[in-house]
Design a protein around this motif. Structure first.
Motif, PDB file in Angstrom:
ATOM      1  N   HIS A  79     -11.420   5.636 109.554  1.00  0.00           N
ATOM      2  CA  HIS A  79     -10.809   4.977 108.465  1.00  0.00           C
ATOM      3  C   HIS A  79     -10.829   5.801 107.058  1.00  0.00           C
ATOM      4  O   HIS A  79     -11.866   5.694 106.397  1.00  0.00           O
ATOM      5  N   PRO A  80      -9.909   6.812 106.926  1.00  0.00           N
ATOM      6  CA  PRO A  80      -9.928   7.810 105.721  1.00  0.00           C
ATOM      7  C   PRO A  80      -9.092   7.273 105.251  1.00  0.00           C
ATOM      8  O   PRO A  80      -8.147   6.761 104.908  1.00  0.00           O
ATOM      9  N   VAL A  81      -9.985   7.633 103.689  1.00  0.00           N
ATOM     10  CA  VAL A  81      -8.725   7.125 102.535  1.00  0.00           C
ATOM     11  C   VAL A  81      -8.364   7.965 101.958  1.00  0.00           C
ATOM     12  O   VAL A  81      -9.635   8.847 101.353  1.00  0.00           O
ATOM     13  N   PHE A  82      -7.655   8.094 101.220  1.00  0.00           N
ATOM     14  CA  PHE A  82      -6.529   9.347 100.912  1.00  0.00           C
ATOM     15  C   PHE A  82      -6.833   8.858  99.313  1.00  0.00           C
ATOM     16  O   PHE A  82      -6.192   8.012  99.040  1.00  0.00           O
ATOM     17  N   MET A  83      -7.343  10.419  98.283  1.00  0.00           N
ATOM     18  CA  MET A  83      -7.145   9.689  96.843  1.00  0.00           C
ATOM     19  C   MET A  83      -7.248  10.948  96.347  1.00  0.00           C
ATOM     20  O   MET A  83      -7.803  11.800  95.974  1.00  0.00           O
ATOM     21  N   SER A  84      -6.174  11.020  95.732  1.00  0.00           N
ATOM     22  CA  SER A  84      -5.241  11.352  94.600  1.00  0.00           C
ATOM     23  C   SER A  84      -6.583  11.809  93.321  1.00  0.00           C
ATOM     24  O   SER A  84      -6.834  10.532  93.616  1.00  0.00           O
ATOM     25  N   THR A  85      -6.177  12.832  92.043  1.00  0.00           N
ATOM     26  CA  THR A  85      -6.415  12.561  90.951  1.00  0.00           C
ATOM     27  C   THR A  85      -5.740  11.384  90.532  1.00  0.00           C
ATOM     28  O   THR A  85      -6.009  10.737  89.679  1.00  0.00           O
ATOM     29  N   ASP A  86      -4.373  11.123  91.121  1.00  0.00           N
ATOM     30  CA  ASP A  86      -3.818  10.178  90.446  1.00  0.00           C
ATOM     31  C   ASP A  86      -4.256   8.153  90.464  1.00  0.00           C
ATOM     32  O   ASP A  86      -3.848   7.232  89.638  1.00  0.00           O
ATOM     33  N   ASP A  87      -5.627   8.821  91.856  1.00  0.00           N
ATOM     34  CA  ASP A  87      -5.793   7.311  92.374  1.00  0.00           C
ATOM     35  C   ASP A  87      -8.029   7.181  91.966  1.00  0.00           C
ATOM     36  O   ASP A  87      -7.710   5.940  91.949  1.00  0.00           O
ATOM     37  N   ILE A  88      -7.887   8.218  91.346  1.00  0.00           N
ATOM     38  CA  ILE A  88      -9.220   7.863  91.084  1.00  0.00           C
ATOM     39  C   ILE A  88     -10.057   8.459  89.742  1.00  0.00           C
ATOM     40  O   ILE A  88      -9.210   9.271  89.505  1.00  0.00           O
ATOM     41  N   GLN A  89     -11.013   8.574  89.363  1.00  0.00           N
ATOM     42  CA  GLN A  89     -10.947   8.802  87.976  1.00  0.00           C
ATOM     43  C   GLN A  89     -12.147   9.854  87.785  1.00  0.00           C
ATOM     44  O   GLN A  89     -12.477  10.782  86.883  1.00  0.00           O
ATOM     45  N   LEU A  90     -12.441  11.653  88.904  1.00  0.00           N
ATOM     46  CA  LEU A  90     -13.653  12.137  89.103  1.00  0.00           C
ATOM     47  C   LEU A  90     -13.002  13.013  88.385  1.00  0.00           C
ATOM     48  O   LEU A  90     -11.869  13.048  87.309  1.00  0.00           O
ATOM     49  N   GLY A  91     -13.894  13.239  87.576  1.00  0.00           N
ATOM     50  CA  GLY A  91     -13.893  13.574  86.234  1.00  0.00           C
ATOM     51  C   GLY A  91     -13.044  14.057  84.475  1.00  0.00           C
ATOM     52  O   GLY A  91     -13.313  14.641  83.766  1.00  0.00           O
ATOM     53  N   GLY A  92     -12.890  12.614  85.145  1.00  0.00           N
ATOM     54  CA  GLY A  92     -11.752  12.521  83.792  1.00  0.00           C
ATOM     55  C   GLY A  92     -13.041  10.687  83.166  1.00  0.00           C
ATOM     56  O   GLY A  92     -13.932  11.565  82.330  1.00  0.00           O
ATOM     57  N   LYS A  93     -12.508  10.177  83.314  1.00  0.00           N
ATOM     58  CA  LYS A  93     -13.435   9.109  82.473  1.00  0.00           C
ATOM     59  C   LYS A  93     -14.170   8.228  83.358  1.00  0.00           C
ATOM     60  O   LYS A  93     -15.259   8.657  82.575  1.00  0.00           O
ATOM     61  N   GLU A  94     -14.641   9.252  84.547  1.00  0.00           N
ATOM     62  CA  GLU A  94     -16.013   9.002  85.305  1.00  0.00           C
ATOM     63  C   GLU A  94     -16.691  10.375  85.760  1.00  0.00           C
ATOM     64  O   GLU A  94     -15.676  11.062  85.609  1.00  0.00           O
ATOM     65  N   SER A  95     -17.234  10.839  85.633  1.00  0.00           N
ATOM     66  CA  SER A  95     -18.070  12.015  85.478  1.00  0.00           C
ATOM     67  C   SER A  95     -17.521  12.629  87.478  1.00  0.00           C
ATOM     68  O   SER A  95     -17.925  10.794  88.050  1.00  0.00           O
ATOM     69  N   VAL A  96     -18.258  13.421  87.229  1.00  0.00           N
ATOM     70  CA  VAL A  96     -18.205  13.667  89.348  1.00  0.00           C
ATOM     71  C   VAL A  96     -19.665  12.759  89.470  1.00  0.00           C
ATOM     72  O   VAL A  96     -19.524  12.490  90.871  1.00  0.00           O
ATOM     73  N   GLU A  97     -20.221  13.063  88.872  1.00  0.00           N
ATOM     74  CA  GLU A  97     -21.707  12.135  89.488  1.00  0.00           C
ATOM     75  C   GLU A  97     -21.659  10.744  89.738  1.00  0.00           C
ATOM     76  O   GLU A  97     -21.923  10.676  91.017  1.00  0.00           O
ATOM     77  N   ASP A  98     -21.094  10.313  88.814  1.00  0.00           N
ATOM     78  CA  ASP A  98     -21.223   8.855  89.004  1.00  0.00           C
ATOM     79  C   ASP A  98     -20.173   8.284  90.137  1.00  0.00           C
ATOM     80  O   ASP A  98     -20.601   7.447  90.787  1.00  0.00           O
ATOM     81  N   THR A  99     -18.510   8.769  90.619  1.00  0.00           N
ATOM     82  CA  THR A  99     -17.799   8.452  91.305  1.00  0.00           C
ATOM     83  C   THR A  99     -19.094   9.852  92.460  1.00  0.00           C
ATOM     84  O   THR A  99     -18.785   8.076  93.630  1.00  0.00           O
ATOM     85  N   ALA A 100     -19.511   9.884  92.730  1.00  0.00           N
ATOM     86  CA  ALA A 100     -20.084  10.587  93.549  1.00  0.00           C
ATOM     87  C   ALA A 100     -21.344   9.828  94.466  1.00  0.00           C
ATOM     88  O   ALA A 100     -21.056   9.118  95.825  1.00  0.00           O
ATOM     89  N   ARG A 101     -22.269   9.288  93.263  1.00  0.00           N
ATOM     90  CA  ARG A 101     -23.033   7.680  93.179  1.00  0.00           C
ATOM     91  C   ARG A 101     -22.462   6.328  94.126  1.00  0.00           C
ATOM     92  O   ARG A 101     -22.888   5.964  94.411  1.00  0.00           O
ATOM     93  N   VAL A 102     -20.840   5.686  93.392  1.00  0.00           N
ATOM     94  CA  VAL A 102     -20.386   5.310  93.629  1.00  0.00           C
ATOM     95  C   VAL A 102     -19.697   5.229  95.479  1.00  0.00           C
ATOM     96  O   VAL A 102     -19.635   4.535  96.605  1.00  0.00           O
ATOM     97  N   LEU A 103     -19.334   6.960  95.317  1.00  0.00           N
ATOM     98  CA  LEU A 103     -18.497   6.239  96.922  1.00  0.00           C
ATOM     99  C   LEU A 103     -19.851   7.020  98.073  1.00  0.00           C
ATOM    100  O   LEU A 103     -19.366   6.245  99.384  1.00  0.00           O
ATOM    101  N   GLY A 104     -21.210   7.769  97.632  1.00  0.00           N
ATOM    102  CA  GLY A 104     -21.696   7.554  98.967  1.00  0.00           C
ATOM    103  C   GLY A 104     -21.972   5.812  98.849  1.00  0.00           C
ATOM    104  O   GLY A 104     -23.019   5.878 100.143  1.00  0.00           O
ATOM    105  N   ARG A 105     -22.470   5.369  98.831  1.00  0.00           N
ATOM    106  CA  ARG A 105     -22.315   3.614  98.907  1.00  0.00           C
ATOM    107  C   ARG A 105     -21.379   3.279  99.600  1.00  0.00           C
ATOM    108  O   ARG A 105     -21.620   2.076  99.792  1.00  0.00           O
ATOM    109  N   MET A 106     -20.190   3.575  99.141  1.00  0.00           N
ATOM    110  CA  MET A 106     -19.198   2.812 100.395  1.00  0.00           C
ATOM    111  C   MET A 106     -18.645   3.366 101.710  1.00  0.00           C
ATOM    112  O   MET A 106     -18.265   3.192 102.469  1.00  0.00           O
ATOM    113  N   PHE A 107     -19.315   5.139 102.228  1.00  0.00           N
ATOM    114  CA  PHE A 107     -18.449   5.664 102.135  1.00  0.00           C
ATOM    115  C   PHE A 107     -19.500   6.667 103.177  1.00  0.00           C
ATOM    116  O   PHE A 107     -20.274   6.609 103.165  1.00  0.00           O
ATOM    117  N   SER A 108     -18.562   6.773 105.005  1.00  0.00           N
ATOM    118  CA  SER A 108     -19.666   8.139 105.129  1.00  0.00           C
ATOM    119  C   SER A 108     -20.143   9.385 105.294  1.00  0.00           C
ATOM    120  O   SER A 108     -20.301   9.813 105.036  1.00  0.00           O
TER     121      SER A 108
END
Length: 316
Positions: A79-108
């Motif tokens: 199951h692929p999940v597409f995420m554009s910059t309009d969909d997530i907070q990457l490098g904006g309201k949320e740091s890349v590091e925090d985004t990585a730690r969240v996605l790492g717990r939800m995706f393969s």
């Protein structure tokens, strides 16, 4: 349908560029790309990603990269999940590091296509899952694996071939081609104006690999550099994010257009033409060459899917 296991020695590893990959390791993935292409053409259906998910982060628009990841992963039951910059907070309201730690717990796994190489490296460092570079301003590793596959299909071998990149010698394609050609013993040259020569850092990285494989690296603004090339390769003159430089780049790069005369200057009737696409016909390449029998651009585009599937099978 088959849910056969795909044994890989690279499970859990990330692909950020090809610098830290040995030639034998890249060959292993390349062999699997030929395997999955054969399976696809035979109409075989496998479910090797059943129960797996991948986050597809896209800061830049895409046709081939997005289509390849989504179809390759979905066809294998994932199951692929597409995420554009309009969909997530990457490098904006949320740091890349925090985004990585969240996605790492939800995706393969995570795929990232964007601007900064630093961002894909941070995702790999903090997510704890495999991360695949779908393109940054520095490297485009999935593209050049498809290029190598296309060359091998055409010529049957890689070592000793000659590839010449024509155009902006600083861009991610020129850098990535230099790197993978150096690993495989492919003589690599760049036909570019001095103002757009590759940076010393990438030359310094690639030189030891070329020495080990027996490849040569040549950079010149003289047309004679294309002589003997088995492949002329080009890319758009104005990359994403550089649109304001269009007039300046067009004037500077016009002499480096891949046209009938440049193809003839190789001195070989067997020379092929490659382009990572999309192409602006009439600028970096003439329509005559793009549509000619020498063009392998659509074989190359199809191979994006097979090589990306092989990469995901190897890492995930």
């Amino acid at each position: 349908m088959k849910a056969e296991k795909f044994k890989s020695p690279f499970k859990g590893r990330s692909l950020l560029n090809w610098i830290d990959w040995k030639r034998e390791e890249i060959e292993w993935i390349l062999d699997k790309a030929f395997l999955v292409k054969k399976q696809s053409h035979n109409g075989e259906v496998h479910q090797r990603f059943l129960g797996k998910t991948i986050a597809l982060i896209f800061e830049k628009r895409s046709t081939r990269t997005r289509s390849s990841f989504e179809t390759a992963f979905g066809e294998e039951g994932g199951h692929p999940v597409f995420m554009s910059t309009d969909d997530i907070q990457l490098g904006g309201k949320e740091s890349v590091e925090d985004t990585a730690r969240v996605l790492g717990r939800m995706f393969s796994a995570i795929e990232f296509r964007g601007f900064k190489q630093e961002h894909v490296e941070l995702l790999a460092k903090h997510s704890g899952i495999p991360v695949i570079n779908g393109l940054t301003d520095s490297f485009h590793p999935t593209q050049v694996l498809a290029d190598i596959m296309t060359l091998k299909e055409q010529f049957g071998t890689l070592k000793g071939l000659s590839v010449c990149f024509c155009g902006d010698g600083r861009n991610n394609m020129a850098r990535s081609l230099m790197l993978i050609c150096a690993k495989f013993g492919i003589n690599f040259s760049i036909f570019a104006p001095k103002e757009l020569s590759p940076d010393e850092e990438i030359i310094k990285i690639c030189t030891p690999f070329a020495k080990e494989s027996g490849a040569s690296i040549t950079i010149s603004d003289e047309i004679s550099v294309v002589k003997g090339a088995d492949c002329l390769y080009t890319d758009v003159w104005v990359s994403m994010g550089e649109e304001t430089l269009k007039d300046e780049r067009t004037k500077l790069l016009q002499p480096y257009q891949v046209n009938r005369e440049l193809m003839a200057a190789t001195g070989k009737s067997s020379t092929i033409f490659l382009h990572c696409l999309p192409a602006v016909k009439g600028q970096e390449v003439t329509e005559e060459v793009f549509e000619s029998n020498a063009s392998r651009v659509f074989d190359q585009a199809e191979n994006r899917k097979h090589t990306i599937k092989a990469i995901m099978l190897a890492l995930i």
